[in-house]
Scaffold this active site. Structure first.
Site, PDB file in Angstrom:
ATOM      1  N   ASP A  36       0.945  -1.223   0.291  1.00  0.00           N
ATOM      2  CA  ASP A  36       0.009  -0.162  -0.042  1.00  0.00           C
ATOM      3  C   ASP A  36       0.706   1.267  -0.070  1.00  0.00           C
ATOM      4  OD1 ASP A  36      -2.361   1.488   0.056  1.00  0.00           O
ATOM      5  OD2 ASP A  36      -2.776   0.967   2.260  1.00  0.00           O
ATOM      6  N   ASN A  84     -11.000  -2.299  -5.788  1.00  0.00           N
ATOM      7  CA  ASN A  84     -10.137  -1.466  -6.842  1.00  0.00           C
ATOM      8  C   ASN A  84     -10.703  -0.976  -8.201  1.00  0.00           C
ATOM      9  OD1 ASN A  84      -6.933  -2.606  -5.722  1.00  0.00           O
ATOM     10  ND2 ASN A  84      -7.966  -1.029  -4.776  1.00  0.00           N
TER      11      ASN A  84
END
Ligand code: FPP
Length: 256
Positions: A36, A84
């Protein structure tokens, strides 16, 4: 005095010495990573978000190489989640080119290093060009016997669990399994990770302390390690920090 010596040692120890020392101890068999912070890395440099993803791809190579060298059995990388798709179309399109970009350059190295490429995720929505690249890598490395490099692509743990339940219900209806046989082990066989051990260590970068729908069933007893460092800045030393921390922990799995 002891502290001074230790500080001196850790400063002078080379990466290869550190790797050798780490290898002497219990290396996690399965490491899962939530990579991330690519977007924030790019923003800090006034770059488009995709520049962060591109930089992140280079880190994937470094960490894969090191994990393989350490003797890790399985490295699972969260490359794209079922959530996503909510991102801007351009970013999604770019993220879907990353496996190809990565494999175009590094597949020969993975083949040579005996790594086995795998993928877990919902294949339906993934563009054909991405599936082709990953499929070729899986095929070209299927005779390898070394580390499994498992890309979680369009993966979501809740959907994985729901799909498992649907199949179980069907199998029970059709007499393939008996309700009374259902336990942890049998349930695990209905998940996309059925061929792997549960992760021993989960790493998440970028300072977010959450699981984001990643391997929720599988990490029941996994050791968690978080760092504020953004994924594109992640490196071999930090990976070794995580493993060293893991090696110091006492895993009891609910026992004493
Ligand atoms: C999260 O950062 C990262 C992703 C959604 C993509 C991860 C992909 C890579 C690191 C490259 C993958 C490489 C291969 C070979 C498949 P973010 O965009 O959410 O960052 P932010 O939270 O700072 O916005």
């Amino acid at each position: 005095m002891f502290l001074k010596q230790w500080v001196k040692k850790s400063k002078t120890e080379s990466l290869s010495e550190r790797i050798e020392r780490t290898k002497q101890m219990d290396v996690p068999s399965h490491i899962a990573i939530i990579m991330d912070g690519n977007g924030r890395w790019a923003r800090k440099r006034s770059l488009p978000r995709i520049a962060g993803h591109h930089e992140g791809m280079k880190v994937v190579r470094k960490i894969t190489k090191l994990a393989n060298e350490l003797g890790v059995n399985t490295l699972t990388l969260y490359a794209f989640s079922t959530e996503n798709w909510k991102r801007p179309k351009d970013e999604v399109n770019y993220l879907m080119t990353l496996p190809e970009q990565f494999l175009d350059v590094y597949l020969p190295e993975l083949v040579e290093k005996n790594v086995q490429v795998r993928m877990m995720g919902m294949r339906e929505q993934i563009p054909p060009h991405t599936l082709r690249a990953v499929g070729k890598a899986i095929d070209d490395t299927k005779k390898n016997t070394g580390m499994i490099l498992n890309f979680a692509l369009n993966y979501g743990s809740r959907l994985e669990i729901l799909n498992a339940i649907k199949t179980i219900v069907n199998d029970a209806k059709n007499g393939i399994i008996n309700e009374n046989d259902l336990n942890d082990e049998l349930f695990s066989q209905y998940l996309m990770t059925k061929d792997y051990r549960d992760p021993d260590l989960l790493i998440r970068t970028s300072g977010e302390i959450r699981l984001s729908n990643f391997m929720l069933w599988q990490i029941a007893y996994t050791e968690l390690w978080f760092t504020d460092v953004l994924w594109p800045d992640f490196n071999e030393h930090l990976f070794l920090d995580a493993i060293e921390q893991y090696q110091k922990r006492s895993r009891r799995f609910g026992g004493i």
